[in-house]
Motif scaffolding. Sequence first.
Motif, PDB file in Angstrom:
ATOM      1  N   GLN A 167       0.808  -1.217   0.000  1.00 19.36           N
ATOM      2  CA  GLN A 167       0.000   0.000   0.000  1.00 19.36           C
ATOM      3  C   GLN A 167       0.845   1.273   0.000  1.00 19.36           C
ATOM      4  O   GLN A 167       0.320   2.351  -0.301  1.00 19.36           O
ATOM      5  N   SER A 168       2.113   1.168   0.340  1.00 22.69           N
ATOM      6  CA  SER A 168       2.959   2.360   0.387  1.00 22.69           C
ATOM      7  C   SER A 168       3.546   2.729  -0.976  1.00 22.69           C
ATOM      8  O   SER A 168       3.988   3.867  -1.171  1.00 22.69           O
ATOM      9  N   PRO A 304      -6.487   1.276  -7.614  1.00 17.75           N
ATOM     10  CA  PRO A 304      -7.388   0.122  -7.487  1.00 17.75           C
ATOM     11  C   PRO A 304      -6.797  -1.021  -6.663  1.00 17.75           C
ATOM     12  O   PRO A 304      -7.542  -1.843  -6.124  1.00 17.75           O
ATOM     13  N   VAL A 305      -5.467  -1.071  -6.561  1.00 17.87           N
ATOM     14  CA  VAL A 305      -4.836  -2.141  -5.773  1.00 17.87           C
ATOM     15  C   VAL A 305      -5.152  -1.951  -4.295  1.00 17.87           C
ATOM     16  O   VAL A 305      -5.619  -2.876  -3.607  1.00 17.87           O
ATOM     17  N   ASN A 306      -4.903  -0.749  -3.784  1.00 18.88           N
ATOM     18  CA  ASN A 306      -5.203  -0.483  -2.378  1.00 18.88           C
ATOM     19  C   ASN A 306      -6.695  -0.604  -2.087  1.00 18.88           C
ATOM     20  O   ASN A 306      -7.095  -1.057  -1.008  1.00 18.88           O
ATOM     21  N   ALA A 307      -7.514  -0.194  -3.044  1.00 20.45           N
ATOM     22  CA  ALA A 307      -8.959  -0.290  -2.838  1.00 20.45           C
ATOM     23  C   ALA A 307      -9.417  -1.743  -2.764  1.00 20.45           C
ATOM     24  O   ALA A 307     -10.339  -2.076  -2.015  1.00 20.45           O
ATOM     25  N   SER A 308      -8.769  -2.616  -3.522  1.00 18.17           N
ATOM     26  CA  SER A 308      -9.199  -4.020  -3.554  1.00 18.17           C
ATOM     27  C   SER A 308      -8.742  -4.801  -2.331  1.00 18.17           C
ATOM     28  O   SER A 308      -9.338  -5.834  -1.998  1.00 18.17           O
ATOM     29  N   ILE A 309      -7.688  -4.346  -1.654  1.00 23.34           N
ATOM     30  CA  ILE A 309      -7.143  -5.113  -0.531  1.00 23.34           C
ATOM     31  C   ILE A 309      -8.162  -5.236   0.595  1.00 23.34           C
ATOM     32  O   ILE A 309      -8.258  -6.280   1.254  1.00 23.34           O
TER      33      ILE A 309
END
Length: 334
Positions: A167-168, A304-309
Amino acid sequence: MYAAVRICQVGVLPALRTNTARSGLVGNAKLVYRNFANDARETFASRAARRKTLRERAMAPAGDTAFTIGKGALIGGSALGLGALCFYGLGLSNKEGAIDRAMLWPDYVKQRIKDTYLYFGGSIAFTAASAVAVFRSPTMLNLMTKNSFLAIGASIAAMIGSGILCQSIPYKPGVGAKQMAWMLHTAVVGAVVAPICFLGGPILIRAAWYTAGVVGGLSTVAACAPSEQFLHIGGPLAIGFGAVFAASLGSMFLPPTTALGAGLYSISLYGGLLLFSAFLLYDTQRIIKAAERHPPYAPMPYDPVNASISIYLDTVNIFIRIATILAGGGNRRK
């Protein structure tokens, strides 16, 4: 003579009466002291007995109460979810939901939500592949099944560390450092949950289908409900997460065969299932809101990666608890 007798009576009888009265007072005082001492001993003994009884109750053999309450709460939550699905799905709410605005979304909002759920599906696939690979490797499986505090701490640290790393990193379309960290995080989660494969294929397949139904139904509820209907429950969800986390830690030290251990295990299992179902409602609406309101030309693009986690971890927790219940985990007191 008579006068002498009277004088003796006057001098002796009052003295005898005084001594008798004093003797009575002394006797009464001794009796009061003795009763007070007995009461003190009885009070101390009763308090000690109550403390002992409380401990005995906590460590007594587990009954059906904790698991019955947990199952009842789960049934109530399921009924509430089905009712919400019917209510919002039939359009009975006076306020518009995300599904009502979907036709008016710009293309970039649709693409953001599409990318988020593509990463979500990829996370599930990578996690399943990692779990199967670790389960088929005796060395890795032996490492993941160790019950030592060092192994448990290392697993938790690996999941948290890989998640923070993922996420960073700033998001860039395509395949880059962000995507590599994302795959690493999902692989670590898959390795940690690999021991669940001991439950067997039929149970895991049923749990996967049930999880798909739960996630699909709750996502539909979140999409049909008013836009911020579930965004106001962040505080209660955080409190509930703390309670479930504490119960999970406590169940590691107290066996579920005791009354207290069974209560903590029931909170972790059934309470956790309800909690992460509510988290899924919250996170789904949060994703939709972020996709709608994130500026299209912002210096930091929509991620979208952080949102999907968030919905990915909700789904993993729901799946683990459903599989445990199907395997008879709700009756571990036996």
